[in-house]
Write an enzyme that holds these catalytic residues in place. Structure first.
Site, PDB file in Angstrom:
ATOM      1  N   GLY A 246       0.800  -1.223   0.000  1.00  0.00           N
ATOM      2  CA  GLY A 246       0.000   0.000   0.000  1.00  0.00           C
ATOM      3  C   GLY A 246       0.833   1.273   0.000  1.00  0.00           C
ATOM      4  O   GLY A 246       2.057   1.230   0.126  1.00  0.00           O
ATOM      5  N   HIS A 247       0.136   2.414  -0.079  1.00  0.00           N
ATOM      6  CA  HIS A 247       0.850   3.695  -0.144  1.00  0.00           C
ATOM      7  C   HIS A 247       1.604   3.969   1.159  1.00  0.00           C
ATOM      8  O   HIS A 247       1.151   3.641   2.235  1.00  0.00           O
ATOM      9  CB  HIS A 247      -0.066   4.851  -0.498  1.00  0.00           C
ATOM     10  CG  HIS A 247      -1.296   5.011   0.301  1.00  0.00           C
ATOM     11  ND1 HIS A 247      -2.148   6.070   0.113  1.00  0.00           N
ATOM     12  CD2 HIS A 247      -1.841   4.269   1.290  1.00  0.00           C
ATOM     13  CE1 HIS A 247      -3.151   5.958   0.949  1.00  0.00           C
ATOM     14  NE2 HIS A 247      -2.996   4.895   1.665  1.00  0.00           N
ATOM     15  N   ASN A 248       2.781   4.551   1.000  1.00  0.00           N
ATOM     16  CA  ASN A 248       3.611   4.987   2.136  1.00  0.00           C
ATOM     17  C   ASN A 248       4.194   3.844   2.955  1.00  0.00           C
ATOM     18  O   ASN A 248       4.770   4.081   4.018  1.00  0.00           O
ATOM     19  CB  ASN A 248       2.827   5.935   3.054  1.00  0.00           C
ATOM     20  CG  ASN A 248       2.483   7.237   2.377  1.00  0.00           C
ATOM     21  OD1 ASN A 248       1.529   7.307   1.609  1.00  0.00           O
ATOM     22  ND2 ASN A 248       3.276   8.245   2.610  1.00  0.00           N
TER      23      ASN A 248
END
Lengths: 353, 353, 353
Positions: A246-248
């Site tokens: 996922g993001h980050n």
């Protein structure tokens, strides 16, 4: 195996490669490796564990690699190549027989679409239908197989190899000697919305991704770009197929992430973390260095360095095992407690006046 | 971030955008957002929760967006932009800094293969190696990135954007402003066979898919066509990466389906349902409006509207928590019951004549 | 459904196809199938279970296929087509209405890149942007949709159909009448590394894959090549979307592997094994003939032939159910044991002198 069986070496040459005494049939030629059951007289095989030792009597293999620690029963006649480190020996032999990976012809295929502003290093090989966007840069020795898509402003180091159909969207930085297998996608928007009272409104995902040197990424893996800042995969980390990042998310160096694992937004893995297949990691969870998660673990809380966790929800592995053992006895326990209740009731009546 | 840092605004302009008083350093220029730790003097940052408040003392950010409800400790010197709705503020700032998404040039790339019977709207952009089949129709403003495949008789509304490598097979209807991310596949045959006594025989899957307006679909998502009738994704629903949607599934409007979730055939989601990552939904199960499933939930039975479920098998979340808490104590319980049995036995002996 | 509704037959013709008496409205024309709720007067429908019988009163369908065993309430007016085997009847009717799958034009598309050393059978259809590598061979009647990639030395039998974007890497053997759906990847390196004290070193994966006749593989499936020897999928096995098959896995004939299941390296499935959605199978585990695993089962140990397992870890299904039932009562059990402890304590005091 088609045109692959071009490698022919003798049993003696293999013994030399493995730095072990040569068996009597040193001059026998071998053309590959196979399982104990399936190996022919011109193939090597491998026996790494007690469980398979009984197959040594019946294998037709020219010779079998065995670790020194393995107890070989009397009467085994097959030639043995005894080694200290069986994994290393296997890897060396596999390398010896490895057929070359077919690659696009050197240079740029005529059907590839390279933006004039892209910069290509030396000794590159770009296959049919590849697209490279404006402002992107490929280091020396990069190989892009057929149908790879590289968006705008993507930076690749030296010696990267992307297999067919890999998609790397805009503004992503990839280090040296990174391998990405067929069908993976890097740079999709992170999954983020806000509810405005009427509908989910997309939150722009303006960040990027950094893939450090010597990372290997399997097939159909998805790595999302950060909301802002960076999604990062650390040096030498290896990711199996169908994994979701996922993001980050920040993955440290030397991690191993097995197939179908999923890391939710802003999860953070330290150095040398191992996640088993189908593991799930909750958003914002931190997993310490050298921690391990068994397959299918559902990690909802931070994990200490070197901890081993398993289960759903993930717990320290020993606790998980203890609970599972207790759970096996639970149906009986329910019966026992009912019986105890009856006995106590009868006792109480017995002593009541 | 390459050519992206073209956006330069002042802290004062951001304050104005967020409709909040400007801090003293209103004239300072900022070029982007970053985390509290990583922000430079020319970047904004964000602090949304108590847990991160301590980082306010050490951040170098030009200014930090904070929700009014957050208690700021004395001694914090960084400029603050205090807002009511932090999520909204973040979204507004991200939009302000969002670099434009690189898109194919307007019109149809010369390498694209558009069937002569396909109808294209105005202001479209079709990239390299795109295929559009016979009888298909694209609304105004549609964007098909490189390598997108659109089969025969596919209907797209206005303003759709499909990222590289998206595959939409024949006879599918897609609404307006639908986004599909790279590598997703719509329209594969549903998974259905019958055993004829000798082998599994394929059951034809002759139905279709309808994707309603403003749906967004992540990467490597699979949505299967119906056996007959329709697989449907409702208005404004958002689907994350690597999700599997079986044949004849009906997803209501405004749902959120997180990464690697799987919905088996004929599952039915109401309005505003939220499924966590790796959730599994059994075939023919109905999930009521506004129900939520925690990550990894295995939903085998219908779920009431507004219910929150978790676990495997999925139960009401409170019950799940209660059982998990009890399970933590189960190994001790086994010991306690054994002890009770001994005590009761000894009591019985004690009172027996 | 666009141009699909070309098939028009009468209710009487359908009755004849199903070998069942024709209802009174034999001459009514029907153009397709739909659900009981959605069927129009010119559509057939289907009622397979008691649960849906009440919908027979309100459906507008021209006729409804029902299995003989179903009890039809008095007052149902819709025309019925009563059959012995409802699944077979459905399949027959679906076949009757199935629109033809759109396929590339016969021959080789001008944009396809076929290596001169590749050998193509008769009656093939190869779509836009397909790549076929050196030394590969396609049997008669093979269909490669747009963007399919076939590496070097790949052998395809007769009558295979690969949908858009399928990637088959080098040195893989595929039998006759194999279907692979869009976006799947065969032949990625197995996931294997050894730690050399400093980093994970890739272990060459020099083996291959054999896909036997009549296998069907869904979308975004990953099947890895063997470390050495062969990853094998047996005759007639059907694999759903997003499934992961690790290196050296051997899947027997006639298996059913449902979406998002994962098989780790060297797992072995017998004949006719059924794995539910999101099932996980540990490496080197053997699953016996005709065994079944419920959705989400995490199989860590060998499974006996014909066994049914479920849960995490997977247990015999009856035991799993018994434990789950007991777990539902566990929170109460904790309370009961506490109460018993108090009672026993009070009893002990009561009888002590």
């Amino acid at each position: 195996m088609g045109r692959v069986v071009d490698v022919v070496v003798t049993v003696g040459q293999i013994a030399q490669l493995l730095n072990t005494p040569s068996p009597a049939n040193a001059q026998v030629q071998v053309t590959g490796l196979n399982t104990l059951e399936e190996a022919t007289e011109s193939e090597l095989s491998f026996c790494g564990a007690e469980a398979y030792v009984r197959k040594l009597s019946s294998t037709r293999a020219a010779a079998v690699i065995v670790p020194r620690r393995l107890k070989i029963p009397a009467g085994v006649r097959v030639a043995l190549l005894v080694v200290e480190d069986a994994d290393l020996a296997m890897a060396q032999v596999l390398e010896r027989f490895a057929p070359p990976v077919p690659r696009p012809a050197p240079g740029v295929d005529r059907s590839a679409r390279i933006d004039p502003s892209a910069v290509l290093g030396n000794d590159i090989a770009i296959g049919p239908n590849v697209v490279v966007g404006a402002g992107s840069r490929l280091g020396d020795g990069c190989i892009l197989h057929a149908g790879v898509y590289i968006g705008q402003d993507v930076m690749l180091g030296d010696g990267c190899e992307f297999f067919p159909g890999v998609i790397v969207r805009e503004r992503i930085t990839i280090g040296n000697r990174v391998i990405i297998h067929a069908g993976s996608v890097l740079g999709t928007d992170g999954f983020g919305y806000r509810w405005d009272g009427h509908r989910h409104v997309k939150i722009p995902q303006i960040g990027t991704i950094i893939i450090e040197d010597e990372v290997e990424i399997g097939s159909c893996v998805c790595i999302d770009r950060a909301k802002f800042s960076t999604t990062r995969i650390g040096f030498g980390t290896k990711i199996d197929n169908l994994v979701q990042i996922g993001h980050n998310v920040v993955v440290g160096p030397h991690c191993i992430i097995v197939g179908q694992a999923g890391l939710a937004g802003s999860a953070k893995l330290g150095t040398g973390v191992v996640l088993g297949g189908q593991t799930a990691v909750r958003d914002h969870v931190t997993i310490g260095d050298a921690a391990m998660a068994a397959a299918c673990a559902a990690i909802a809380d931070d994990v200490e360095p070197k901890a081993v966790v398993s289960g759903m929800p993930a717990l320290p592995h020993r606790q998980s095992l203890r609970e599972q053992a207790a759970l096996r006895r639970l149906p009986d326990l329910v019966v026992q407690v009912r019986k105890l209740q009856e006995e106590v009731e009868s006792l109480r009546k017995g002593i009541s006046p």
